[in-house]
Design a protein around this motif. Structure first.
Motif, short mmCIF file in Angstrom:
data_model
loop_
_atom_site.label_atom_id
_atom_site.label_comp_id
_atom_site.label_asym_id
_atom_site.label_seq_id
_atom_site.Cartn_x
_atom_site.Cartn_y
_atom_site.Cartn_z
N GLN A 1 0.82 -1.21 0.00
CA GLN A 1 0.00 0.00 0.00
C GLN A 1 0.85 1.26 0.00
O GLN A 1 0.51 2.25 -0.62
N THR B 1 -1.88 3.61 -2.35
CA THR B 1 -3.29 3.48 -1.95
C THR B 1 -3.51 3.82 -0.48
O THR B 1 -4.64 3.98 -0.06
N ARG C 1 -2.94 6.57 0.64
CA ARG C 1 -3.52 7.92 0.58
C ARG C 1 -5.03 7.87 0.54
O ARG C 1 -5.71 8.70 1.10
N LEU C 2 -5.54 6.85 -0.17
CA LEU C 2 -6.99 6.68 -0.24
C LEU C 2 -7.54 6.39 1.16
O LEU C 2 -8.51 7.01 1.60
N ASP C 3 -6.89 5.48 1.86
CA ASP C 3 -7.37 5.10 3.19
C ASP C 3 -7.21 6.25 4.19
O ASP C 3 -8.06 6.46 5.05
N TRP C 4 -6.11 6.97 4.08
CA TRP C 4 -5.82 8.03 5.05
C TRP C 4 -6.72 9.24 4.88
O TRP C 4 -6.79 10.08 5.77
N THR C 5 -7.35 9.36 3.73
CA THR C 5 -8.23 10.52 3.53
C THR C 5 -9.70 10.12 3.64
O THR C 5 -10.58 10.86 3.26
N GLN C 6 -9.96 8.90 4.15
CA GLN C 6 -11.30 8.60 4.63
C GLN C 6 -11.38 9.25 6.02
O GLN C 6 -10.59 10.11 6.33
N SER C 7 -12.32 8.78 6.85
CA SER C 7 -12.51 9.51 8.11
C SER C 7 -11.73 8.98 9.30
O SER C 7 -11.84 9.49 10.40
N ILE C 8 -10.94 7.91 9.10
CA ILE C 8 -10.20 7.40 10.25
C ILE C 8 -8.80 8.00 10.26
O ILE C 8 -8.27 8.38 9.23
N THR C 9 -8.24 8.07 11.47
CA THR C 9 -6.91 8.68 11.57
C THR C 9 -5.85 7.68 11.12
O THR C 9 -6.06 6.47 11.11
N ARG C 10 -4.71 8.25 10.77
CA ARG C 10 -3.56 7.48 10.34
C ARG C 10 -3.16 6.45 11.39
O ARG C 10 -2.85 5.32 11.11
N ALA D 1 6.14 12.27 5.88
CA ALA D 1 5.21 13.00 5.02
C ALA D 1 4.75 12.11 3.88
O ALA D 1 5.43 11.17 3.50
N ALA D 2 3.60 12.45 3.36
CA ALA D 2 3.06 11.71 2.24
C ALA D 2 3.83 12.04 0.98
O ALA D 2 3.74 11.37 0.01
#
Lengths: 315, 302
Positions: free
Chosen positions: A94, A99, A101-110, A314-315
């Motif tokens: 990932q 990908t 980035r997709l998960d991290w920009t949903q509503s759950i924290t990193r 950082a991303a």
């Protein structure tokens, strides 16, 4: 997050199940065969220190039949680490594919994402280790009765160390993958590091966990009681004044098909001393505990490092 | 800060190693606006968007989104912001159904009915794998994922770059629908200016990591003029108006200016110019040493 982590790790989990199934397919029939041979030949009665000649014959036959299989299966000690490395793949892939980035920009924290994914990898790895240990321990039961379980070929796939090996492989691949963000190099680093770490502990570190016993006894007399089934680190024979001499094998010659032992040679050399450095079988769990702690804490540090590094960077 | 500002950057900077990907960026984007972020590759568009959605942290300055810090208030902010990254990465082995399930599992405000309705309208079977979809379809699924969490702010990084003209039009239509139906604030980066003018009302020009121009497209169009006249000194014009680009051909001089009020000088002939030309002028201009961007409102308020 549990479902998401599970879905993202599904392939690797199924491969793990496949590996364990293959292992079971090999170990179950041979293990059953070995157990029934053991009982049929009455080997249980031969376990005492002073075995009769027929017992020795039976033990030798048993060894001749199963030793090559046993040494083949000793290689399976690499399997827990391989499973650990494999289970690091979903996380690293990932990072490689972006990908996350997709998960991290949903509503759950990193943080939750990382702990969810790593948590599942750890749980599956530990469950696989448990099945692996149960399977190999069951398979080896007859051999352990005869030869003990201190030898590395047995020690490494029994008890608690297996769990730590799995986590060690997982941690190595995760840490390399978190820094590198490439799955293939991470897996290579994971495997190389795992192999090197295991060899280092097996051949150098383990015998230093607890100072081994040093014993000397008359070569014609009985060996110390705790020598039975011990892990022998070194062993030599000396004459009466302590000079090392050739092992008994030096007195063996052959004429044609028959092996003969030269009695005068035995008379001359046999009456000396045996010197051995060894870890008695009673230390099995102590050594297991220390080795589990060593690999386990390194693994934990590596996994934590991967988590923190991924969270901070950082991303 | 007021609620009507959706995104606010103040001296925002991000450095990777020795390079500033974004530097000294100060801007305010009003809630309800559709902002285009334009600039060449490496101008800092992706960096700005990633800072705004919390994927990376600023090296300098601050960024606030819907009044919150994307880095410190991630838990409160993430449900309110939708983000589609460049190349719209999705889990390729997932089916569309699983992709929507991921959205449902990871977003408390997930609108499943909306998501399914959108996928159905796109004519995509739920059981189809993401890897089997075309680029345009993947972009639409990624957009659905971002919209069905019902965000107040939608951040899109080069959403149409890899799409063919038809898919591009459909994609932008979807965004416009979301804007008109739900009042979503949108920030999208692109280097295809023609498309943006149809969709956007605000423009941010980034170049070399700096914001060169920030303002509403109407104001920008109204305030920028091309002046042509006999070859001569432009100094007098430059005293009143900002000269963005100056060029000379033979006996003629043409000036692209951001007018400070009307241009009364009869020696110059005034021409209206289109957005693309303005953007290009700024990007050429970005290499000379103009410091901080001047808010266009000042120049435009007559």
């Amino acid at each position: 997050m549990t479902w998401v982590a599970w879905r993202q790790q599904r392939t690797e989990t199924l491969i793990t199940v496949g590996i364990l199934a293959l292992l079971a397919a090999l170990l179950l029939p041979t293990g059953l065969d070995m157990a029934s041979t053991y009982h049929r030949n009455g080997l249980a009665a031969c376990l005492g220190p002073s075995a009769s000649l027929s017992c020795r014959q039976a033990i030798d036959d048993f060894g001749a039949r199963f030793d090559s299989l046993n040494s083949l299966i000793a290689w399976f000690t690499l399997v827990p680490g391989l499973i650990g490395i494999l289970l690091a793949a979903p996380f690293v892939l990932q990072l490689e594919h972006g990908t996350y980035r997709l998960d991290w920009t949903q509503s759950i924290t990193r943080r939750r994402w990382i702990s969810g994914k790593l948590g599942l990898a750890i749980v599956v790895g530990l469950a696989a280790s448990l099945l692996f240990t149960l399977l190999t321990t069951w398979w080896r039961t007859p051999l352990v009765h005869l030869e003990g379980r201190m030898d590395a070929s047995v020690f490494d796939s029994e008890g608690t160390v297996v769990f730590a090996y799995t986590l060690f492989g997982l941690g190595l691949a995760l840490a390399a993958g978190a820094v590198w963000r490439r799955a293939v190099p991470a897996l290579i680093v994971g495997f190389t590091g795992y192999f090197a770490g295991r060899v280092f502990v097996d051949t150098w570190l383990r015998q230093r966990f607890i100072a081994p016993v040093r014993a000397t006894w008359s070569a014609s007399g009985p060996s110390p009681a705790n020598y039975r089934h011990a892990w022998v680190i070194s062993e030599y024979r000396s004459d009466k004044v302590g000079h090392p001499i050739a092992p008994l094998g030096a007195c063996t010659g052959s004429t044609g098909a028959k092996r003969i032992i030269d009695p005068s040679c035995i008379m001359e050399k046999g009456t000396g001393y045996m010197h051995a450095v060894y870890e008695p079988a009673s230390r099995f769990w102590a050594l297991q505990g220390i080795e589990t702690a060593v690999f386990g804490s390194v693994a934990l540090a590596l996994i934590l490092f991967a988590a923190v590094w991924t969270n901070r960077r950082a991303a | 800060m007021s609620e009507s500002i959706a995104l606010e950057a103040d001296g925002l900077g991000k450095r990777y190693g020795a390079n500033w990907a974004l530097r000294d960026c100060t801007l305010e984007l009003p809630a309800g606006s559709v902002t285009a972020l334009v600039g060449p590759n490496g101008a800092g568009k992706t960096t700005l968007l990633q800072l705004a959605c919390g994927l990376s942290s600023p090296t300098a300055g601050t960024v606030r989104v819907l009044g919150l810090s994307p880095q410190e208030d991630a838990h409160a902010l993430l449900p309110r912001v939708g983000f589609v990254a460049q190349e719209h990465p999705l889990h390729r082995s997932f089916t569309i159904r699983e992709t929507l399930k991921l959205g449902r599992k990871l977003n408390p405000g997930w609108d499943d009915a909306y998501a399914r309705e959108r996928i159905e309208r796109l004519g995509l079977p739920l059981g189809k794998r993401i890897a089997k979809l075309s680029g345009g379809q993947q972009a639409q699924v990624a957009l659905t994922l971002a919209l069905a969490k019902r965000p107040e702010l939608l951040l899109l990084d080069e959403p149409v770059a890899s799409l063919d003209p038809v898919a591009r039009r459909e994609f932008l239509n979807t965004i416009m629908e979301a804007v008109s139906e739900d009042g979503v604030t949108v920030v999208l980066s692109s280097h295809i200016i023609a498309d943006l003018q149809r969709v956007c009302d605000q423009l941010v020009i980034l170049s070399g990591g700096r914001a060169e121009l920030v303002g509403s497209i109407d104001d920008i169009l109204a305030s920028h003029r091309l002046l042509t006249g006999a070859r001569g000194d432009a100094e007098e014009v430059a005293r009143v108006h900002a000269v963005i680009r100056e060029s000379h051909t033979g006996r003629q001089t043409s000036l692209l200016v951001r007018a400070n009020g009307h241009v009364y000088d009869s020696r110059w002939e005034l021409h209206e110019i289109d957005l693309e030309e303005i953007v290009l002028a700024y990007l050429g201009y970005g290499r000379s040493a103009e410091p901080a961007p001047v808010p266009i409102e000042e120049a435009a308020s007559r």
